[in-house]
Write a protein that holds these residues in place. Structure first.
Motif, PDB file in Angstrom:
ATOM      1  N   UNK A 113       0.808  -1.227   0.000  1.00  0.00           N
ATOM      2  CA  UNK A 113       0.000   0.000   0.000  1.00  0.00           C
ATOM      3  C   UNK A 113       0.841   1.276   0.000  1.00  0.00           C
ATOM      4  N   UNK A 114       1.934   1.297   0.765  1.00  0.00           N
ATOM      5  CA  UNK A 114       2.789   2.483   0.763  1.00  0.00           C
ATOM      6  C   UNK A 114       3.466   2.694  -0.591  1.00  0.00           C
ATOM      7  N   UNK A 115       3.899   1.607  -1.205  1.00  0.00           N
ATOM      8  CA  UNK A 115       4.512   1.703  -2.531  1.00  0.00           C
ATOM      9  C   UNK A 115       3.515   2.251  -3.548  1.00  0.00           C
ATOM     10  N   UNK A 116       2.262   1.763  -3.488  1.00  0.00           N
ATOM     11  CA  UNK A 116       1.226   2.260  -4.404  1.00  0.00           C
ATOM     12  C   UNK A 116       0.904   3.723  -4.145  1.00  0.00           C
ATOM     13  N   UNK A 117       0.876   4.128  -2.873  1.00  0.00           N
ATOM     14  CA  UNK A 117       0.621   5.517  -2.513  1.00  0.00           C
ATOM     15  C   UNK A 117       1.720   6.424  -3.046  1.00  0.00           C
ATOM     16  N   UNK A 118       2.950   5.993  -2.923  1.00  0.00           N
ATOM     17  CA  UNK A 118       4.076   6.782  -3.445  1.00  0.00           C
ATOM     18  C   UNK A 118       4.025   6.886  -4.965  1.00  0.00           C
ATOM     19  N   UNK A 119       3.610   5.820  -5.627  1.00  0.00           N
ATOM     20  CA  UNK A 119       3.478   5.860  -7.089  1.00  0.00           C
ATOM     21  C   UNK A 119       2.418   6.856  -7.514  1.00  0.00           C
ATOM     22  N   UNK A 120       1.299   6.906  -6.768  1.00  0.00           N
ATOM     23  CA  UNK A 120       0.224   7.852  -7.071  1.00  0.00           C
ATOM     24  C   UNK A 120       0.707   9.291  -6.921  1.00  0.00           C
ATOM     25  N   UNK A 121       1.456   9.566  -5.891  1.00  0.00           N
ATOM     26  CA  UNK A 121       1.938  10.918  -5.629  1.00  0.00           C
ATOM     27  C   UNK A 121       2.930  11.377  -6.684  1.00  0.00           C
TER      28      UNK A 121
END
Length: 106
Positions: free
Chosen positions: A96-104
């Protein structure tokens, strides 16, 4: 001896990495390292690295009434619990953190 075992394991892993670099996508070693479950273990390796030592330390604390012959059972428990906890942290935190960073970034 323990020192010999640790050196042997380090050399073994270095040889595997060197073999993968030399293979460049060919050969049996490359095929083994690209199996789906091997990639999965690689994806969860950081979480596994973070939890394994804590699990091994706690699981090897002697409890009252423990027999001396229980080391193998504790080892198996430690391996399984480390894997389960590493999987949990991979799915619940790391991905989830990796996906959140990708979105940002996009």
């Amino acid at each position: 001896s323990r020192a010999f075992t640790e050196i042997f394991v380090m050399v073994l892993f270095a040889e595997i990495i060197l073999g993968l670099v030399i293979c460049e996508g060919k050969g049996a070693l490359y095929k083994i390292m690209t199996w789906k479950w091997m990639k999965f273990i690689g994806d969860m390796s950081y979480s596994l690295y973070l939890v394994h030592m804590a699990v091994f330390m706690v699981s090897h604390v002697p409890f009252p009434g423990d027999g001396a012959g229980d080391k193998f059972g504790r080892l198996i428990f430690s391996l399984i619990f480390s894997f389960v906890l590493g999987l949990f942290f991979t799915k619940a935190v790391e991905v989830p953190l990796r996906n959140l960073l990708k979105k940002k970034r996009t």
